[in-house]
Design a protein around this motif. Structure first.
Motif, short mmCIF file in Angstrom:
data_model
loop_
_atom_site.label_atom_id
_atom_site.label_comp_id
_atom_site.label_asym_id
_atom_site.label_seq_id
_atom_site.Cartn_x
_atom_site.Cartn_y
_atom_site.Cartn_z
N GLU A 107 81.96 51.62 -28.51
CA GLU A 107 80.96 51.60 -29.66
C GLU A 107 80.75 53.00 -30.13
O GLU A 107 80.70 53.97 -29.50
CB GLU A 107 79.40 51.32 -28.94
CG GLU A 107 79.30 49.81 -28.61
CD GLU A 107 79.53 49.34 -27.24
OE1 GLU A 107 79.19 50.37 -26.38
OE2 GLU A 107 79.62 48.33 -26.84
N ASP A 128 83.24 44.04 -33.68
CA ASP A 128 81.87 43.30 -33.46
C ASP A 128 81.01 44.61 -34.00
O ASP A 128 81.49 45.61 -34.35
CB ASP A 128 81.60 42.90 -32.10
CG ASP A 128 80.40 42.02 -31.99
OD1 ASP A 128 79.85 41.64 -33.14
OD2 ASP A 128 80.00 41.72 -30.99
N ARG A 129 79.64 44.14 -34.61
CA ARG A 129 78.73 45.08 -34.83
C ARG A 129 77.33 44.71 -33.93
O ARG A 129 77.16 43.49 -33.81
CB ARG A 129 78.47 44.93 -36.28
CG ARG A 129 79.39 45.69 -36.99
CD ARG A 129 79.09 45.88 -38.60
NE ARG A 129 80.12 46.66 -39.27
CZ ARG A 129 80.04 47.82 -39.74
NH1 ARG A 129 78.78 48.01 -39.95
NH2 ARG A 129 81.07 48.34 -40.33
N ARG A 130 76.72 45.66 -33.49
CA ARG A 130 75.62 45.26 -32.77
C ARG A 130 74.44 46.19 -33.69
O ARG A 130 74.34 47.36 -33.53
CB ARG A 130 75.84 45.95 -31.33
CG ARG A 130 76.69 45.02 -30.35
CD ARG A 130 77.11 45.37 -29.26
NE ARG A 130 77.87 44.74 -28.62
CZ ARG A 130 78.74 44.98 -27.49
NH1 ARG A 130 78.57 46.15 -26.80
NH2 ARG A 130 79.68 44.36 -27.09
N GLU A 131 73.45 45.38 -34.06
CA GLU A 131 72.52 45.99 -35.00
C GLU A 131 71.46 46.35 -33.82
O GLU A 131 71.38 45.93 -32.81
CB GLU A 131 71.88 44.94 -35.71
CG GLU A 131 72.69 44.76 -37.05
CD GLU A 131 72.17 43.62 -37.93
OE1 GLU A 131 70.91 43.45 -37.95
OE2 GLU A 131 72.78 43.03 -38.69
N TYR A 133 71.68 48.70 -31.97
CA TYR A 133 72.18 48.95 -30.71
C TYR A 133 71.71 50.48 -30.14
O TYR A 133 71.46 50.63 -29.05
CB TYR A 133 73.55 49.13 -30.80
CG TYR A 133 74.44 49.37 -29.66
CD1 TYR A 133 74.53 48.35 -28.74
CD2 TYR A 133 75.11 50.59 -29.10
CE1 TYR A 133 75.35 48.60 -27.43
CE2 TYR A 133 75.42 51.09 -28.05
CZ TYR A 133 75.71 49.83 -27.13
OH TYR A 133 76.35 50.35 -25.92
N THR A 139 73.07 51.01 -36.06
CA THR A 139 73.94 49.73 -35.69
C THR A 139 75.04 50.56 -34.83
O THR A 139 75.52 51.57 -35.41
CB THR A 139 74.32 49.15 -37.16
OG1 THR A 139 73.39 48.47 -37.60
CG2 THR A 139 75.64 48.09 -36.64
#
Ligand SMILES: CC(C)(COP(=O)(O)OP(=O)(O)OC[C@H]1O[C@@H](n2cnc3c(N)ncnc32)[C@H](O)[C@@H]1OP(=O)(O)O)[C@@H](O)C(=O)NCCC(=O)NCCS
Length: 148
Positions: A107, A128-131, A133, A139
């Motif tokens: 990440e 993928d993207r993890r807002e 995070y 993000t």
């Protein structure tokens, strides 16, 4: 410059690099010591050492069966853009492969443009993207490199 596995004498130097590169969530010397002592069985730590014996970068990797997670790579600020990060990444990839990993995941903050370029030129692709995070709401972009 050479890349090798970290040993007990490297803890303080790695901890300094952690604070320099990741002031918000640096691994502490205590945590690093536990990992280097082998008490975190999946964690591997590599260091880049210059000709004078100074640690100029490190990589933290975790390998669980076919998935390797690259926790971070850091190069000392004044030593960047000299191939140290690339050497650490190559060694991390080789280590992951040797331990049976088929894929490396990581990440990276979406505002860490330099690191995104670094991983992009090494062949990583966004999956993928993890807002929100990160603690400050940033993000996280999930990147992957297939090893097979
Ligand atoms: C990302 C990082 C590890 C790169 O280390 P490095 O030793 O400078 O990397 P290299 O010299 O091997 O760079 C290899 C290539 O990656 C790309 N690259 C590296 N840093 C870059 C930057 N800031 N901007 C654009 N491209 C970059 C370039 O293509 C570079 O090749 P070039 O110098 O011939 O143009 C380093 O900038 C760093 O420690 N950053 C702070 C910690 C961090 O954010 N780590 C990654 C998140 S876990």
């Amino acid at each position: 410059m050479t890349v090798r596995s970290a040993g007990p004498d490297d803890v303080d130097a790695i901890a300094d690099l952690e604070v320099e590169a990741f002031p918000e969530d640096a691994w502490t010397p205590e945590y690093l010591q536990v990992a280097i002592d082998g008490k975190m069985p999946t964690v591997r730590i590599l260091v880049a050492v210059d000709d004078a014996g100074t640690i100029v970068g490190h990589a933290l990797l975790s390998v669980v069966y076919e998935i390797a997670e690259l926790q971070r790579i850091a190069t000392a600020t004044e030593q960047r853009r000299r191939g140290i990060g690339g050497a650490l990444l190559d060694a991390s990839i080789e280590l992951a492969r040797n331990e049976g990993a088929e894929r490396i995941l990581l990440e990276v903050r979406e505002d860490n443009v330099g690191a995104i370029r670094f991983y992009d030129q090494a062949g990583f692709v966004e999956i993928d993207r993890r807002e929100r995070y990160y603690r400050d709401g940033a993000t996280g972009i999930v990147l992957a490199l297939e090893l097979s």
